[in-house]
Motif scaffolding. Structure first.
Motif, PDB file in Angstrom:
ATOM      1  N   THR A 150       0.199 -21.777 -46.689  1.00 31.78           N
ATOM      2  CA  THR A 150      -0.054 -20.739 -45.689  1.00 31.78           C
ATOM      3  C   THR A 150       0.841 -19.525 -45.928  1.00 31.78           C
ATOM      4  O   THR A 150       2.069 -19.627 -45.812  1.00 31.78           O
ATOM      5  CB  THR A 150       0.216 -21.273 -44.264  1.00 31.78           C
ATOM      6  OG1 THR A 150      -0.487 -22.493 -44.076  1.00 31.78           O
ATOM      7  CG2 THR A 150      -0.216 -20.261 -43.219  1.00 31.78           C
ATOM      8  N   PRO A 151       0.279 -18.369 -46.246  1.00 32.75           N
ATOM      9  CA  PRO A 151       1.099 -17.167 -46.414  1.00 32.75           C
ATOM     10  C   PRO A 151       1.848 -16.838 -45.130  1.00 32.75           C
ATOM     11  O   PRO A 151       1.293 -16.936 -44.035  1.00 32.75           O
ATOM     12  CB  PRO A 151       0.069 -16.081 -46.748  1.00 32.75           C
ATOM     13  CG  PRO A 151      -1.117 -16.822 -47.262  1.00 32.75           C
ATOM     14  CD  PRO A 151      -1.150 -18.118 -46.500  1.00 32.75           C
ATOM     15  N   ALA A 152       3.112 -16.475 -45.247  1.00 29.97           N
ATOM     16  CA  ALA A 152       3.921 -16.201 -44.060  1.00 29.97           C
ATOM     17  C   ALA A 152       4.897 -15.068 -44.342  1.00 29.97           C
ATOM     18  O   ALA A 152       5.372 -14.895 -45.472  1.00 29.97           O
ATOM     19  CB  ALA A 152       4.688 -17.458 -43.639  1.00 29.97           C
ATOM     20  N   ALA A 153       5.197 -14.322 -43.291  1.00 30.06           N
ATOM     21  CA  ALA A 153       6.192 -13.248 -43.407  1.00 30.06           C
ATOM     22  C   ALA A 153       7.607 -13.796 -43.242  1.00 30.06           C
ATOM     23  O   ALA A 153       8.561 -13.204 -43.744  1.00 30.06           O
ATOM     24  CB  ALA A 153       5.926 -12.180 -42.354  1.00 30.06           C
ATOM     25  N   MET A 154       7.709 -14.943 -42.524  1.00 30.76           N
ATOM     26  CA  MET A 154       9.020 -15.553 -42.342  1.00 30.76           C
ATOM     27  C   MET A 154       8.878 -17.059 -42.261  1.00 30.76           C
ATOM     28  O   MET A 154       7.950 -17.569 -41.637  1.00 30.76           O
ATOM     29  CB  MET A 154       9.722 -15.032 -41.077  1.00 30.76           C
ATOM     30  CG  MET A 154      11.139 -15.573 -40.891  1.00 30.76           C
ATOM     31  SD  MET A 154      12.118 -14.666 -39.655  1.00 30.76           S
ATOM     32  CE  MET A 154      11.370 -15.253 -38.133  1.00 30.76           C
ATOM     33  N   VAL A 155       9.801 -17.757 -42.902  1.00 36.09           N
ATOM     34  CA  VAL A 155       9.925 -19.213 -42.797  1.00 36.09           C
ATOM     35  C   VAL A 155      11.282 -19.494 -42.182  1.00 36.09           C
ATOM     36  O   VAL A 155      12.307 -19.050 -42.700  1.00 36.09           O
ATOM     37  CB  VAL A 155       9.807 -19.892 -44.181  1.00 36.09           C
ATOM     38  CG1 VAL A 155      10.113 -21.379 -44.069  1.00 36.09           C
ATOM     39  CG2 VAL A 155       8.432 -19.655 -44.778  1.00 36.09           C
ATOM     40  N   PHE A 156      11.303 -20.225 -41.057  1.00 39.64           N
ATOM     41  CA  PHE A 156      12.533 -20.445 -40.291  1.00 39.64           C
ATOM     42  C   PHE A 156      12.650 -21.926 -39.970  1.00 39.64           C
ATOM     43  O   PHE A 156      11.747 -22.505 -39.374  1.00 39.64           O
ATOM     44  CB  PHE A 156      12.487 -19.626 -39.003  1.00 39.64           C
ATOM     45  CG  PHE A 156      13.781 -19.573 -38.231  1.00 39.64           C
ATOM     46  CD1 PHE A 156      14.496 -18.387 -38.115  1.00 39.64           C
ATOM     47  CD2 PHE A 156      14.283 -20.705 -37.582  1.00 39.64           C
ATOM     48  CE1 PHE A 156      15.674 -18.328 -37.379  1.00 39.64           C
ATOM     49  CE2 PHE A 156      15.460 -20.666 -36.862  1.00 39.64           C
ATOM     50  CZ  PHE A 156      16.159 -19.469 -36.759  1.00 39.64           C
TER      51      PHE A 156
END
Length: 381
Positions: A150-156
């Motif tokens: 899944t493309p994401a702008a942030m992984v936290f």
């Protein structure tokens, strides 16, 4: 034989003489050196007034950055930014994302992130995927699958989850599979910093890492920090005047410049007394040759004694104890969590609960006799 570090906490323990404080995971008792440090900061403010900031920025902050960088094995200390709380950092990170970003996180993050993301979801400003932290044995694989698919702008995600004490065993394994080089990778290390020996050297160029002094660093509130990898999120929209300290005395133009190091994530005027306390704790530990590994071994021995001494567990043990790499608190699942926490409070035992999870935190100021007393009290409930 278990070491005894109680003399370092003489004042706090004397003020809690009738209590068993097993909430080190929440508010770790402060060692005596922090009281001296607090007074030192007051003296600086009284004697130097506005000129105190030269000392703070030229000496106190670089010293604190150096301590954090050493403990986390970071290549340079100037990637460290400080703030009164991690929530400031979270909002600045979010402000650095593109419009309507997709964020991948977990279902076990602390409220500072969870609440903020839920509120932004209400407005349709963001979309969020939450990977369950349990079952623990498959968390890393499931997180990797989510990140890769899944493309994401942030992984936290957390290093140690606040509601279980489960520690992610290999941070690099997750960080390395994030496919988009522009994705911000953020690790919440609040329950890991100064609890678990942590080496960020192999991910220091890719991942943000935030934590603070309120818990295992024993320095209290107001001294949170974030490691900011070079080249990522260079111009957060949420920004204070500290983010361009070098231009403070220059005429302000139409552009909004930023520092290129960790200062790009700083806010504005703050109370530096927490940094005085943090530096004092780090210097105390250095003088006594006490490292994070020593603290972790002390706490693990206390936890093992606690579990062995329990005649009846207060609930289902959630914290994984089949590995020495776990957080410094033990969590039990029980519908009686709130009731038990209150009964313990009435009996002079300080602990806490989060929903149906009762937590017992262990610290450097505990000895075997404290654990024995705790197990005796629990046996009567």
């Amino acid at each position: 034989m278990m070491s005894d570090f109680r003399k370092l906490f003489g004042t706090a323990l004397a003020m809690n003489a009738n209590k068993l404080h097993f909430a080190a995971h929440s508010h770790h008792l402060w060692p005596d050196c922090t009281r001296t440090a607090q007074t030192r900061y007051w003296g600086l403010s009284a004697s130097m007034a506005d000129n105190k900031w030269d000392v703070i920025f030229n000496t106190v902050i670089p010293t604190a950055q150096g301590h954090v960088a050493r403990i986390l094995n970071l290549p340079v200390p100037n990637t460290i930014a400080f703030a009164p709380n991690t929530h400031e950092f979270i909002n600045r990170l979010i402000s650095a994302l593109p419009d309507h970003p997709h964020i991948i996180t977990t279902d076990s993050e602390f409220h500072s992130l969870t609440r903020q993301l839920k509120r932004l979801e209400e407005d349709g400003s963001i979309t969020v995927m939450r990977v369950p932290s349990e079952p623990f044995h498959s968390f890393t694989d499931r997180m990797i699958d989510a990140v890769k698919s899944t493309p994401a702008a942030m992984v936290f995600f957390s290093h140690v989850f606040f509601n279980s004490a489960y520690a992610v065993p290999d941070l690099k394994k997750i960080v390395d599979v994030v496919p988009n080089k522009d994705t911000l990778v953020v690790i919440d290390g609040y329950h890991g910093f100064m609890a678990l020996p942590t080496d960020l050297s192999k991910i220091s160029g890719r991942a943000f890492y935030l934590a603070g002094g309120y818990k295992y660093a024993m320095a209290g509130e107001g001294c949170c920090f974030m490691h900011c990898p070079p080249g990522y999120a260079m111009r957060p929209r949420n920004t204070g005047w500290f983010a361009d300290m070098g231009s403070l005395e220059a005429r302000q133009g139409d552009d909004v410049p930023y520092s290129t190091d960790g200062f790009r994530f700083w806010g504005a005027t703050f109370d530096p007394s927490g940094l005085y306390r943090l530096n004092a704790v780090m210097e105390m530990l250095n003088d006594l040759n006490i490292g994070v590994a020593d603290i972790h071994a002390h706490v693990m021995a206390l936890q093992d004694q606690f579990l062995e001494g329990l005649k009846k567990r207060p609930g289902t043990l959630v914290s994984p104890v089949d590995t020495p790499i776990r957080g410094h608190f033990l969590t039990f699942e029980t519908d009686r969590a709130a009731d038990l926490a209150q009964k313990l409070q009435d009996l002079g035992v300080v602990t806490d609960h989060r929903g149906t999870r009762l937590r017992f935190g262990f610290g450097l100021y505990h000895v075997a006799e404290d654990v024995e007393a705790l197990t005796q009290i629990l046996s009567g409930l």
